[in-house]
Design a protein around this motif. Structure first.
Motif, PDB file in Angstrom:
ATOM      1  N   SER A 282       0.860  -1.231   0.120  1.00 41.20           N
ATOM      2  CA  SER A 282       0.130   0.060   0.014  1.00 41.20           C
ATOM      3  C   SER A 282       0.747   1.299   0.023  1.00 41.20           C
ATOM      4  O   SER A 282       2.085   1.180   0.641  1.00 41.20           O
ATOM      5  N   GLN A 283       0.463   2.401  -0.740  1.00 44.93           N
ATOM      6  CA  GLN A 283       1.188   3.476  -0.707  1.00 44.93           C
ATOM      7  C   GLN A 283       1.207   4.440   0.558  1.00 44.93           C
ATOM      8  O   GLN A 283       1.558   5.592   0.503  1.00 44.93           O
ATOM      9  N   SER A 284       0.112   4.107   1.445  1.00 44.22           N
ATOM     10  CA  SER A 284      -0.187   4.903   2.718  1.00 44.22           C
ATOM     11  C   SER A 284       0.524   4.413   3.839  1.00 44.22           C
ATOM     12  O   SER A 284       0.786   3.226   3.860  1.00 44.22           O
ATOM     13  N   GLY A 285       0.878   5.218   4.573  1.00 49.61           N
ATOM     14  CA  GLY A 285       1.335   4.697   5.849  1.00 49.61           C
ATOM     15  C   GLY A 285       2.885   3.923   5.501  1.00 49.61           C
ATOM     16  O   GLY A 285       3.521   3.171   6.472  1.00 49.61           O
ATOM     17  N   LEU A 286       3.792   4.491   4.494  1.00 53.07           N
ATOM     18  CA  LEU A 286       4.950   3.874   4.195  1.00 53.07           C
ATOM     19  C   LEU A 286       5.987   4.109   5.267  1.00 53.07           C
ATOM     20  O   LEU A 286       6.836   3.297   5.462  1.00 53.07           O
ATOM     21  N   PHE A 287       6.161   5.314   5.684  1.00 50.06           N
ATOM     22  CA  PHE A 287       6.861   5.772   6.452  1.00 50.06           C
ATOM     23  C   PHE A 287       6.506   5.819   8.082  1.00 50.06           C
ATOM     24  O   PHE A 287       7.345   6.471   8.873  1.00 50.06           O
ATOM     25  N   ASP A 288       5.253   5.286   8.223  1.00 53.07           N
ATOM     26  CA  ASP A 288       4.909   5.609   9.724  1.00 53.07           C
ATOM     27  C   ASP A 288       4.619   4.205  10.805  1.00 53.07           C
ATOM     28  O   ASP A 288       3.779   4.217  11.244  1.00 53.07           O
ATOM     29  N   SER A 289       5.696   3.262  10.373  1.00 56.27           N
ATOM     30  CA  SER A 289       5.671   2.113  11.126  1.00 56.27           C
ATOM     31  C   SER A 289       7.019   2.189  12.205  1.00 56.27           C
ATOM     32  O   SER A 289       8.026   1.738  11.665  1.00 56.27           O
ATOM     33  N   PRO A 290       6.902   2.776  13.238  1.00 59.58           N
ATOM     34  CA  PRO A 290       8.131   2.940  14.156  1.00 59.58           C
ATOM     35  C   PRO A 290       8.886   1.526  14.293  1.00 59.58           C
ATOM     36  O   PRO A 290       8.029   0.710  14.682  1.00 59.58           O
ATOM     37  N   ARG A 291      10.041   1.533  14.394  1.00 58.41           N
ATOM     38  CA  ARG A 291      10.917   0.317  14.667  1.00 58.41           C
ATOM     39  C   ARG A 291      11.917   0.723  15.902  1.00 58.41           C
ATOM     40  O   ARG A 291      12.321   0.203  16.431  1.00 58.41           O
ATOM     41  N   TYR A 292      12.334   2.098  15.776  1.00 55.25           N
ATOM     42  CA  TYR A 292      13.307   2.621  16.454  1.00 55.25           C
ATOM     43  C   TYR A 292      12.874   4.052  17.158  1.00 55.25           C
ATOM     44  O   TYR A 292      12.077   4.498  16.629  1.00 55.25           O
ATOM     45  N   ASN A 293      13.404   4.372  18.402  1.00 59.86           N
ATOM     46  CA  ASN A 293      12.994   5.459  19.099  1.00 59.86           C
ATOM     47  C   ASN A 293      13.660   6.780  18.488  1.00 59.86           C
ATOM     48  O   ASN A 293      13.084   7.986  18.852  1.00 59.86           O
TER      49      ASN A 293
ATOM     50  N   PHE B  95      15.439   0.301   6.959  1.00 60.70           N
ATOM     51  CA  PHE B  95      16.214   1.445   7.683  1.00 60.70           C
ATOM     52  C   PHE B  95      16.047   2.628   6.946  1.00 60.70           C
ATOM     53  O   PHE B  95      16.026   3.730   7.455  1.00 60.70           O
ATOM     54  N   VAL B  96      16.008   2.734   5.539  1.00 55.76           N
ATOM     55  CA  VAL B  96      15.746   4.174   4.795  1.00 55.76           C
ATOM     56  C   VAL B  96      14.336   4.871   5.258  1.00 55.76           C
ATOM     57  O   VAL B  96      14.446   5.944   5.439  1.00 55.76           O
ATOM     58  N   PHE B  97      13.430   4.067   5.431  1.00 58.39           N
ATOM     59  CA  PHE B  97      12.268   4.254   5.638  1.00 58.39           C
ATOM     60  C   PHE B  97      12.025   4.761   7.137  1.00 58.39           C
ATOM     61  O   PHE B  97      11.402   5.825   7.481  1.00 58.39           O
ATOM     62  N   GLU B  98      12.890   4.305   8.080  1.00 57.13           N
ATOM     63  CA  GLU B  98      13.024   4.790   9.428  1.00 57.13           C
ATOM     64  C   GLU B  98      13.794   5.989   9.519  1.00 57.13           C
ATOM     65  O   GLU B  98      13.417   6.973  10.313  1.00 57.13           O
ATOM     66  N   ILE B  99      14.776   6.082   8.483  1.00 55.52           N
ATOM     67  CA  ILE B  99      15.421   7.566   8.674  1.00 55.52           C
ATOM     68  C   ILE B  99      14.436   8.581   8.018  1.00 55.52           C
ATOM     69  O   ILE B  99      14.512   9.677   8.690  1.00 55.52           O
TER      70      ILE B  99
END
Ligand code: URA
Length: 206
Positions: A2-13, A121-125
Motif C-alpha cells: 500500500s502507498q499509505s503509511g509507508l513511513f509511519d511504522s516505528p521500529r526505533y525511538n 532502515f531508509v524508511f526509518e531514517i
C-alpha cells in the motif's frame, strides 16, 4: 505494498538508535563485501531529504555519502537553487555499503536483494528526520522508496506520501556522463526540477 503509511511504522525511538543499529550491521547482504557502512551527512533537522543509490569508492573511504565527483556536482545543483548543503538538507542512500564489482575493486549497482534489505532502515531514517520534501536521485532510490523505476518518466513529478512530497530527479552521475546543456538535455531538465523543488519547499515552509 500500500502507498499509505509507508513511513509511519516505528521500529526505533530515535535517529541515533537507527544509525547505531545500521553501523553495527553484520548480517546485511554486503557485510562480506569488505566495504564500509556509509549512512548520511547534513542537518538532521532539515526539511529536505535526499536519497541516493549507494556509496562509491570516495564515500567508502570517507564514510559519508556524496563526497566524490557526483557529490560535488550535487552540492553545486543544490547551491544553484539556494539550498545550503550543510544546513538545508540531510543526505542518505538506498544502500549503506558500496557493492563491489566482479573484480573486487570497482563497484556495481545494488541488486534487488540489497535494495530490499536496507529499505526498512531508509524508511526509518525518513520517519525520524521527518522531512517535508524528499528527492529520489536515480532509479535505485525510486525502486527503494516508490517500488518503481523509469527515471526519465518519473523525474520532475511529485508524489505525496504520508504528508511528504517526493520528487524523483536524475542522479548526478548521469549528468556527469551527459554534459550537454541543450534544451531537453538531462542537465537542463535537472535545472527545471530543482527550481520546482525550491518553489514547493518555499510554499510548504511559508
Ligand atoms: N552516488 C550515490 O548515489 N551515493 C553516494 O553516496 C555517492 C554516489
Amino acid at each position: 505494498m500500500s502507498q499509505s503509511g509507508l513511513f509511519d511504522s516505528p521500529r526505533y525511538n530515535s535517529l541515533d538508535e537507527v544509525l547505531n543499529v545500521i553501523r553495527g550491521l553484520k548480517d546485511d547482504p554486503l557485510a562480506n563485501a569488505g566495504t564500509n557502512i556509509v549512512i548520511s551527512r547534513g542537518n538532521p533537522k532539515a526539511k529536505l531529504l535526499l536519497i541516493g543509490e549507494a556509496p562509491g569508492p570516495q564515500e567508502n573511504i570517507k564514510g559519508k555519502p556524496f563526497v566524490g565527483p557526483a557529490g560535488q556536482l550535487l552540492d553545486k545543483i543544490l547551491q544553484a537553487a539556494e539550498f545550503d548543503p550543510e544546513t538545508d538538507i540531510y543526505i542518505t542512500n538506498s544502500v549503506f555499503r558500496m557493492p563491489p564489482g566482479d573484480d573486487g575493486k570497482s563497484f556495481r549497482k545494488p541488486n534487488d536483494k540489497e535494495i530490499e534489505f536496507y529499505r526498512p532502515f531508509v524508511f526509518e531514517i525518513v520517519r525520524l528526520i521527518d522531512p517535508l520534501v524528499i528527492l529520489l536521485t536515480g532509479n535505485v532510490a525510486c525502486q527503494s522508496v516508490l517500488q518503481k523505476t523509469g527515471i526519465t518518466t518519473l523525474r520532475g513529478k511529485w508524489t505525496e506520501l504520508d504528508g511528504r512530497w517526493l520528487m524523483p530527479i536524475f542522479h548526478p552521475s548521469y549528468l556527469l556522463r551527459n554534459q550537454s546543456r541543450e534544451p531537453g538535455s538531462p542537465k537542463s531538465l535537472m535545472w527545471e526540477d530543482i527550481r520546482e523543488v525550491r518553489r514547493k519547499y518555499d510554499e510548504l515552509n511559508k
